[in-house]
Scaffold this motif. Structure first.
Motif, PDB file in Angstrom:
ATOM      1  N   LYS A 287      -3.354  -5.276  -6.795  1.00 25.59           N
ATOM      2  CA  LYS A 287      -3.537  -6.114  -5.614  1.00 25.59           C
ATOM      3  C   LYS A 287      -2.370  -7.082  -5.429  1.00 25.59           C
ATOM      4  O   LYS A 287      -2.014  -7.427  -4.294  1.00 25.59           O
ATOM      5  CB  LYS A 287      -4.853  -6.895  -5.726  1.00 25.59           C
ATOM      6  N   PRO A 290       1.119  -4.161  -4.588  1.00 26.67           N
ATOM      7  CA  PRO A 290       0.514  -2.904  -4.129  1.00 26.67           C
ATOM      8  C   PRO A 290       1.475  -1.753  -3.859  1.00 26.67           C
ATOM      9  O   PRO A 290       1.090  -0.593  -4.006  1.00 26.67           O
ATOM     10  CB  PRO A 290      -0.189  -3.324  -2.827  1.00 26.67           C
ATOM     11  N   GLY A 335       2.594   1.111  -8.316  1.00 26.50           N
ATOM     12  CA  GLY A 335       1.977   0.903  -7.025  1.00 26.50           C
ATOM     13  C   GLY A 335       1.568   2.193  -6.324  1.00 26.50           C
ATOM     14  O   GLY A 335       1.411   3.254  -6.940  1.00 26.50           O
TER      15      GLY A 335
END
Length: 417
Positions: A287, A290, A335
């Motif tokens: 998060k 990302p 990511g």
């Protein structure tokens, strides 16, 4: 001057290819020898690669394997991580010379199918010996002896499962060929290989087993007909019911339920509890980064930060382990870019196997079904283990996949011609 028959290059290559499934679980580091010998052999045939027909499938395989490594390397350099982190993913591209060699000099298909059966038999017998002969709690536990050094219960158990389910695919080949004794031997090999996985206690290896079996039944539906499908399903259910009653399997299943119960009560330091916390940490890291991920160094810093903030268990936050989930591992380190390359590495080969499985050839069906179920099972293994953070997992996946892809593409070419 022509070489003696026993030095014929096709025979040598076929023997090396066949040795891979046979040696994988014959001893602790059996997965290493055949790929190394195949790679060294492939260097002698580099001048012959220009004669290879670069079909769209061949180009696609080369592209996706190179893409996975390239994204991995880009991540390591951009995040200023250690170059040593490239050691494992380098295997993904190092198998490409093997792939090209096998396209130029295809191995003997029957030898390969027979070798899968032998490898599965060895996997099961080795597991039985280790559990009931050496009295290990789990098969492939890896005592520091010449024979056992290199085994890992999770990695090796997953290899055994793949060999076992591929043996089921081989059994359909012999059944179609009306070689019934070979069919019986194939089923025995399948049972032993799958039993080897169960005796290893590697629960993550059992998750996608039903999907792989459903794929095999569906792929052979036109041949098996209704009675054959019912007989196969009944056989698998009986074997499954017997296996689940094995003490090692029952104990591992009970442990899983107990781990979940303890985790819900706030006890994180269990086998599954540690995994859950590592997964949470990976999601929090994703998060924050990302697109390209955090890289190894910052991932560890963030993991400790999540521990201090109470988002994950503070003790576990100091662990330098991988995320015990290859998808979350790639997502946190590289990511969405990294996860996409991983998914393509799985889906592109599966797509080729599944498409080529439509060819009406028993050999082609057997090879493509072996390839398809190996990808289905690997996709399941990656849910609870970062298989590609271990040499055994990377070597097994990369070598087996290019061997089966080369055979699949060659059989497709032969069918067209």
């Amino acid at each position: 001057m022509s070489l003696p028959r026993f030095l014929n290059r096709e025979i040598i290559i076929s023997l090396l290819v066949a040795s891979f499934p046979v040696l994988c679980l014959a001893y602790g580091k059996g997965y290493n020898l055949a790929p190394i010998l195949l790679l060294l052999t492939s260097f002698f045939f580099i001048p012959q690669y220009k004669k290879i027909s670069l079909t769209p499938d061949v180009k696609l395989v080369i592209t996706i394997f190179c893409l996975y490594f390239s994204f991995y390397a880009l991540s390591v350099f951009s995040h200023h991580d250690k170059i040593s982190y490239l050691d494992q993913p380098s295997r993904i591209v190092l198998v490409l010379p093997i792939f090209l060699m096998l396209l130029r000099y295809p191995p003997n298909i029957k030898w390969l199918l027979s070798a899968i059966l032998v490898g599965s038999l060895i996997a099961g017998l080795s597991a039985i010996y280790q559990v009931y002969g050496l009295h290990l709690d789990r098969a492939y536990s890896g005592f520091r002896t010449l024979y056992l050094n290199g085994y890992m219960p999770i990695q090796s158990g997953n290899m055994a499962m793949t060999l076992g389910v591929m043996s089921l695919a081989v059994s359909t080949y012999w059944l179609k060929e009306k070689h019934y004794w070979a069919t019986i031997l194939s089923l025995l090999s399948a049972i032993l290989g799958i039993l080897g996985s169960f005796l290893s206690g590697s629960r993550g290896g059992w998750v996608f087993l039903p999907l792989a079996l459903i794929y095999l039944v569906y792929s052979n539906r036109s041949y098996l007909k209704t009675k054959g499908q019912i007989a196969l399903i009944a056989f698998l259910l009986v074997v499954g019911a017997i296996t689940i009653q094995t003490p090692q399997v029952k104990e591992r299943i009970d442990d899983a339920f107990n781990n979940v119960t303890h985790y819900e009560q706030g006890h994180d330091i269990t086998s599954l509890g540690i995994r859950f916390e590592l997964w949470k940490s990976a999601i929090y890291t994703f998060k924050k980064h990302p697109i390209f991920g955090a890289g190894y160094h910052e991932r560890q810093q963030l993991r400790e930060r999540w521990g201090k903030e109470g988002l994950v268990n503070k003790t576990i936050s100091h662990y330098t382990l991988h995320s015990h989930n290859q998808y979350l591992e790639d997502l946190s380190l590289r990511g969405i870019v990294g996860l996409t390359s991983l998914i393509l590495l799985l889906t592109i080969p599966f797509g080729i196997f599944n498409r080529n499985n439509r060819i009406t050839s028993n050999k082609s069906n057997a090879i493509n079904q072996c390839g398809a179920v190996s990808i289905i099972l690997m996709s399941g293994y990656l849910l609870s283990q970062a298989m590609f953070r271990h040499n055994s997992g990377t070597m097994f996946f990369a070598t087996l996949t290019v061997i089966l892809l080369a055979c699949s593409i060659t059989l497709k070419r032969e069918e067209k011609s």
